[in-house]
Scaffold this motif. Structure first.
Motif, PDB file in Angstrom:
ATOM      1  N   LEU A 127       0.812  -1.124  -0.062  1.00  0.00           N
ATOM      2  CA  LEU A 127       0.150   0.059   0.004  1.00  0.00           C
ATOM      3  C   LEU A 127       0.882   1.279  -0.187  1.00  0.00           C
ATOM      4  O   LEU A 127       0.611   2.090  -0.835  1.00  0.00           O
ATOM      5  N   GLY A 128       1.819   1.244   0.783  1.00  0.00           N
ATOM      6  CA  GLY A 128       2.854   2.319   0.707  1.00  0.00           C
ATOM      7  C   GLY A 128       3.507   2.529  -0.533  1.00  0.00           C
ATOM      8  O   GLY A 128       3.732   3.603  -1.015  1.00  0.00           O
ATOM      9  N   ALA A 129       4.070   1.477  -0.952  1.00  0.00           N
ATOM     10  CA  ALA A 129       4.585   1.512  -2.619  1.00  0.00           C
ATOM     11  C   ALA A 129       3.807   2.177  -3.537  1.00  0.00           C
ATOM     12  O   ALA A 129       4.120   2.960  -4.330  1.00  0.00           O
ATOM     13  N   LEU A 130       2.550   1.685  -3.673  1.00  0.00           N
ATOM     14  CA  LEU A 130       1.606   2.044  -4.656  1.00  0.00           C
ATOM     15  C   LEU A 130       1.090   3.497  -4.585  1.00  0.00           C
ATOM     16  O   LEU A 130       0.844   4.173  -5.362  1.00  0.00           O
ATOM     17  N   THR A 131       1.122   3.984  -3.178  1.00  0.00           N
ATOM     18  CA  THR A 131       0.981   5.286  -3.031  1.00  0.00           C
ATOM     19  C   THR A 131       1.689   6.256  -3.685  1.00  0.00           C
ATOM     20  O   THR A 131       1.561   7.303  -4.202  1.00  0.00           O
ATOM     21  N   VAL A 132       3.176   5.786  -3.556  1.00  0.00           N
ATOM     22  CA  VAL A 132       4.111   6.684  -4.071  1.00  0.00           C
ATOM     23  C   VAL A 132       4.013   6.310  -5.492  1.00  0.00           C
ATOM     24  O   VAL A 132       4.335   7.504  -6.426  1.00  0.00           O
ATOM     25  N   GLY A 133       4.107   5.301  -6.038  1.00  0.00           N
ATOM     26  CA  GLY A 133       3.627   5.068  -7.632  1.00  0.00           C
ATOM     27  C   GLY A 133       4.892   5.520  -8.486  1.00  0.00           C
ATOM     28  O   GLY A 133       6.190   5.162  -8.053  1.00  0.00           O
ATOM     29  N   LYS A 134       4.805   6.076  -9.528  1.00  0.00           N
ATOM     30  CA  LYS A 134       5.657   6.446 -10.757  1.00  0.00           C
ATOM     31  C   LYS A 134       6.842   7.291 -10.151  1.00  0.00           C
ATOM     32  O   LYS A 134       7.947   6.939 -10.844  1.00  0.00           O
ATOM     33  N   ASN A 135       6.667   7.782  -9.178  1.00  0.00           N
ATOM     34  CA  ASN A 135       7.712   8.946  -8.700  1.00  0.00           C
ATOM     35  C   ASN A 135       8.692   8.017  -8.226  1.00  0.00           C
ATOM     36  O   ASN A 135      10.073   8.404  -8.066  1.00  0.00           O
ATOM     37  N   TYR A 136       8.625   6.755  -7.743  1.00  0.00           N
ATOM     38  CA  TYR A 136       9.669   5.968  -7.254  1.00  0.00           C
ATOM     39  C   TYR A 136      10.426   5.519  -8.270  1.00  0.00           C
ATOM     40  O   TYR A 136      11.842   5.455  -8.481  1.00  0.00           O
ATOM     41  N   TYR A 137       9.638   4.429  -9.054  1.00  0.00           N
ATOM     42  CA  TYR A 137      10.662   3.573  -9.832  1.00  0.00           C
ATOM     43  C   TYR A 137      11.215   4.026 -11.285  1.00  0.00           C
ATOM     44  O   TYR A 137      11.838   3.782 -11.774  1.00  0.00           O
ATOM     45  N   LYS A 138      10.510   5.232 -11.552  1.00  0.00           N
ATOM     46  CA  LYS A 138      10.959   5.869 -12.781  1.00  0.00           C
ATOM     47  C   LYS A 138      12.379   6.069 -12.938  1.00  0.00           C
ATOM     48  O   LYS A 138      13.166   5.927 -13.912  1.00  0.00           O
ATOM     49  N   LYS A 139      13.062   6.768 -11.826  1.00  0.00           N
ATOM     50  CA  LYS A 139      14.450   7.081 -11.877  1.00  0.00           C
ATOM     51  C   LYS A 139      15.427   5.754 -11.791  1.00  0.00           C
ATOM     52  O   LYS A 139      16.406   5.849 -12.462  1.00  0.00           O
ATOM     53  N   TYR A 140      14.794   4.931 -11.473  1.00  0.00           N
ATOM     54  CA  TYR A 140      15.723   3.585 -11.508  1.00  0.00           C
ATOM     55  C   TYR A 140      15.770   2.920 -12.591  1.00  0.00           C
ATOM     56  O   TYR A 140      16.535   2.354 -13.231  1.00  0.00           O
ATOM     57  N   ILE A 141      14.493   3.009 -13.313  1.00  0.00           N
ATOM     58  CA  ILE A 141      14.424   2.232 -14.727  1.00  0.00           C
ATOM     59  C   ILE A 141      15.466   3.087 -15.792  1.00  0.00           C
ATOM     60  O   ILE A 141      15.892   2.436 -16.534  1.00  0.00           O
ATOM     61  N   GLY A 142      15.579   4.557 -15.442  1.00  0.00           N
ATOM     62  CA  GLY A 142      16.435   5.192 -16.358  1.00  0.00           C
ATOM     63  C   GLY A 142      17.831   4.517 -16.176  1.00  0.00           C
ATOM     64  O   GLY A 142      18.628   4.351 -17.137  1.00  0.00           O
ATOM     65  N   GLU A 143      18.336   4.232 -14.862  1.00  0.00           N
ATOM     66  CA  GLU A 143      19.553   3.485 -14.559  1.00  0.00           C
ATOM     67  C   GLU A 143      19.671   2.095 -15.204  1.00  0.00           C
ATOM     68  O   GLU A 143      20.769   1.849 -15.856  1.00  0.00           O
ATOM     69  N   ILE A 144      18.478   1.514 -15.304  1.00  0.00           N
ATOM     70  CA  ILE A 144      18.617   0.153 -15.875  1.00  0.00           C
ATOM     71  C   ILE A 144      18.741   0.271 -17.366  1.00  0.00           C
ATOM     72  O   ILE A 144      19.344  -0.786 -17.877  1.00  0.00           O
ATOM     73  N   ASP A 145      18.393   1.096 -17.934  1.00  0.00           N
ATOM     74  CA  ASP A 145      18.438   1.350 -19.407  1.00  0.00           C
ATOM     75  C   ASP A 145      19.807   1.615 -19.562  1.00  0.00           C
ATOM     76  O   ASP A 145      20.340   1.310 -20.738  1.00  0.00           O
ATOM     77  N   LYS A 146      20.504   2.427 -18.645  1.00  0.00           N
ATOM     78  CA  LYS A 146      21.751   2.796 -19.323  1.00  0.00           C
ATOM     79  C   LYS A 146      22.811   1.255 -19.108  1.00  0.00           C
ATOM     80  O   LYS A 146      23.676   1.308 -20.089  1.00  0.00           O
ATOM     81  N   VAL A 147      22.501   0.523 -18.154  1.00  0.00           N
ATOM     82  CA  VAL A 147      23.087  -0.863 -17.938  1.00  0.00           C
ATOM     83  C   VAL A 147      22.755  -1.733 -19.330  1.00  0.00           C
ATOM     84  O   VAL A 147      23.526  -2.431 -20.028  1.00  0.00           O
ATOM     85  N   ARG A 148      21.405  -1.492 -19.743  1.00  0.00           N
ATOM     86  CA  ARG A 148      21.118  -2.175 -21.008  1.00  0.00           C
ATOM     87  C   ARG A 148      21.877  -1.785 -21.916  1.00  0.00           C
ATOM     88  O   ARG A 148      22.413  -2.570 -22.962  1.00  0.00           O
ATOM     89  N   ASN A 149      21.924  -0.631 -22.289  1.00  0.00           N
ATOM     90  CA  ASN A 149      22.878  -0.137 -23.315  1.00  0.00           C
ATOM     91  C   ASN A 149      24.384  -0.585 -23.332  1.00  0.00           C
ATOM     92  O   ASN A 149      25.061  -0.803 -24.434  1.00  0.00           O
ATOM     93  N   ILE A 150      25.048  -0.569 -22.182  1.00  0.00           N
ATOM     94  CA  ILE A 150      26.281  -0.972 -21.915  1.00  0.00           C
ATOM     95  C   ILE A 150      26.248  -2.437 -22.456  1.00  0.00           C
ATOM     96  O   ILE A 150      27.476  -2.773 -23.212  1.00  0.00           O
ATOM     97  N   PHE A 151      25.461  -3.249 -22.145  1.00  0.00           N
ATOM     98  CA  PHE A 151      25.236  -4.718 -22.566  1.00  0.00           C
ATOM     99  C   PHE A 151      25.270  -4.779 -24.190  1.00  0.00           C
ATOM    100  O   PHE A 151      26.070  -5.550 -24.860  1.00  0.00           O
ATOM    101  N   ILE A 152      24.330  -3.974 -24.719  1.00  0.00           N
ATOM    102  CA  ILE A 152      24.296  -3.994 -26.097  1.00  0.00           C
ATOM    103  C   ILE A 152      25.476  -3.478 -26.803  1.00  0.00           C
ATOM    104  O   ILE A 152      25.808  -4.255 -27.795  1.00  0.00           O
ATOM    105  N   ASN A 153      26.431  -2.482 -26.411  1.00  0.00           N
ATOM    106  CA  ASN A 153      27.298  -2.008 -26.809  1.00  0.00           C
ATOM    107  C   ASN A 153      28.582  -3.224 -26.977  1.00  0.00           C
ATOM    108  O   ASN A 153      29.366  -3.332 -27.867  1.00  0.00           O
ATOM    109  N   HIS A 154      28.456  -4.116 -25.768  1.00  0.00           N
ATOM    110  CA  HIS A 154      29.503  -5.149 -25.839  1.00  0.00           C
ATOM    111  C   HIS A 154      29.102  -6.234 -26.611  1.00  0.00           C
ATOM    112  O   HIS A 154      29.867  -6.922 -26.893  1.00  0.00           O
TER     113      HIS A 154
END
Length: 383
Positions: free
Chosen positions: A268-295
């Motif tokens: 309940l606490g997590a869903l109350t925060v919603g998008k504001n929480y996970y969006k910043k971390y998904i951006g970091e995961i996308d950077k890792v994704r691009n590192i993997f693609i480049n290699h």
């Protein structure tokens, strides 16, 4: 139970423990923890002694109400008189609930390959038959093959988008075609959306249950494990046609009685925060994704990298006659890098590896992918 495959994660986990210093690209988890708001909700749970008793089979009311809002805002799914929400101990349990609710022994469930191994295991445990349908060269759905696989014993078609293990995102049009096919044939569309927020390059997730008049045959599965770093809290939920509610309640009451109430408060606490929480971390995961693609892109003579714009996986086809588990074992023992073999996802011909990159931050990810590239170069004879 003898026909059910052994889960691969503990097997690879043991190999990792036996080879100190191994970096894991195996299990599909994220690197970040739950939001602080989720932790703070636990004190609210503790303030009420009655919370230590059994609660509703379906879930606590405040969480159910929050899920209704989330579904409307994020998935365009309206909870009307024809639909019900059931909170579960993760979306794996939601899938098991669904299979037990809609099948008799000997019925068939269509899985698109490569499949998520726990889905295949659940179907087999229920004394039903997984019917495997190949996807195309880019792991996209093949509607003609799905149609051809339907028999009088078919009870459902399963789709996972964004996909585990391939990372591909199915188009809105293809998901609508599957959903329409299910309506025409009088079967269910089970839509696993555990990775709904993990999309990249501007790709959007689509929920089949948002289709008008799909409420009587569409089953949607969701999880907090990924977006909110909730893996061990075991909280997910399912949206089901109302006519399945009594069956699902029987199943859940027998197996679980009720979802862990302390975890529901955290959810309940997590869903109350919603998008504001996970969006910043998904951006970091996308950077890792691009590192993997480049290699991985320069290794075209060794492996085939299919473009994937969702979840946090790549599913590599390796150009070798070596068995995939043998290759996985050598990568761990010699190069201290762990991945999963493709055979556990239903691919029996050829050598395939699933790479998971959600658990790593950029520095460790770079070391990990460099180890994998080095290992593949040394172990594989290019075709």
């Amino acid at each position: 139970m003898n026909r059910v495959q052994s889960p691969i994660i503990p097997i690879i986990g043991q190999l990792i423990r036996e080879n100190s210093g191994t970096i894991s690209l195996g299990q599909g988890v994220v690197f970040y923890p739950p939001p602080q708001e989720a932790i703070e909700k636990i004190s609210q749970f503790l303030n009420h002694p009655a919370n230590h008793q059994y609660k509703s089979v379906r879930g606590i009311d405040p969480l159910l109400k929050q899920i209704v809002t989330k579904l409307q805002e994020d998935n365009q799914i309206n909870i009307n008189n024809n639909r019900s929400i059931v909170v579960t101990a993760g979306s794996n349990m939601a899938f098991m609930n669904a299979i037990l609710a809609i099948t008799n022994a000997g019925d068939e469930i269509i899985l698109n390959t490569p499949y998520y191994f726990n889905h295949e295991m659940a179907i087999t445990m229920a004394s039903c038959h997984p019917i495997l349908v190949k996807t195309d060269d880019n792991y996209q759905l093949c509607l003609d093959k799905i149609k051809a696989a339907i028999t009088p014993r078919t009870r459902a078609i399963v789709t996972i988008s964004p996909n585990n293990p391939t990372g591909v995102v199915y188009s809105e049009s293809s998901l609508k075609e599957v959903n329409q096919l299910c309506q025409e044939k009088g079967i269910y569309h089970i839509s696993d959306e555990a990775y709904e927020y993990f999309t990249y390059d501007g790709i959007k997730h689509f929920s089949p249950a948002s289709i008008i008049d799909s409420d009587s045959y569409t089953i949607s599965l969701y999880s907090l494990s990924k977006a909110y770093g909730f893996a061990s809290w075991r909280i997910g939920y399912m949206v089901i046609p109302n006519h399945l509610l009594e069956a699902v309640k029987k199943i859940q009451d027998t197996i679980l009685i009720c979802p862990p109430v302390i975890s529901q408060y955290a959810a309940l606490g997590a869903l109350t925060v919603g998008k504001n929480y996970y969006k910043k971390y998904i951006g970091e995961i996308d950077k890792v994704r691009n590192i993997f693609i480049n290699h991985l892109q320069p290794l075209q003579d060794i492996c085939t990298l299919v473009p994937s714009q969702g979840a946090f996986y790549f599913f590599l086809r390796i150009n070798t006659d070596m068995k995939d588990f043998e290759l996985v074992k050598k990568l761990i023992e010699t190069y201290n890098i762990a991945v999963l073999p493709g055979e556990t996802f239903g691919i029996k011909k050829g050598c395939y590896l699933r790479i998971a990159y959600g658990a790593l931050q950029q520095e460790t990810a770079t070391i990990g992918i460099e180890r994998l590239v080095q290992g593949l170069k040394h172990l594989i004879n290019p075709v």
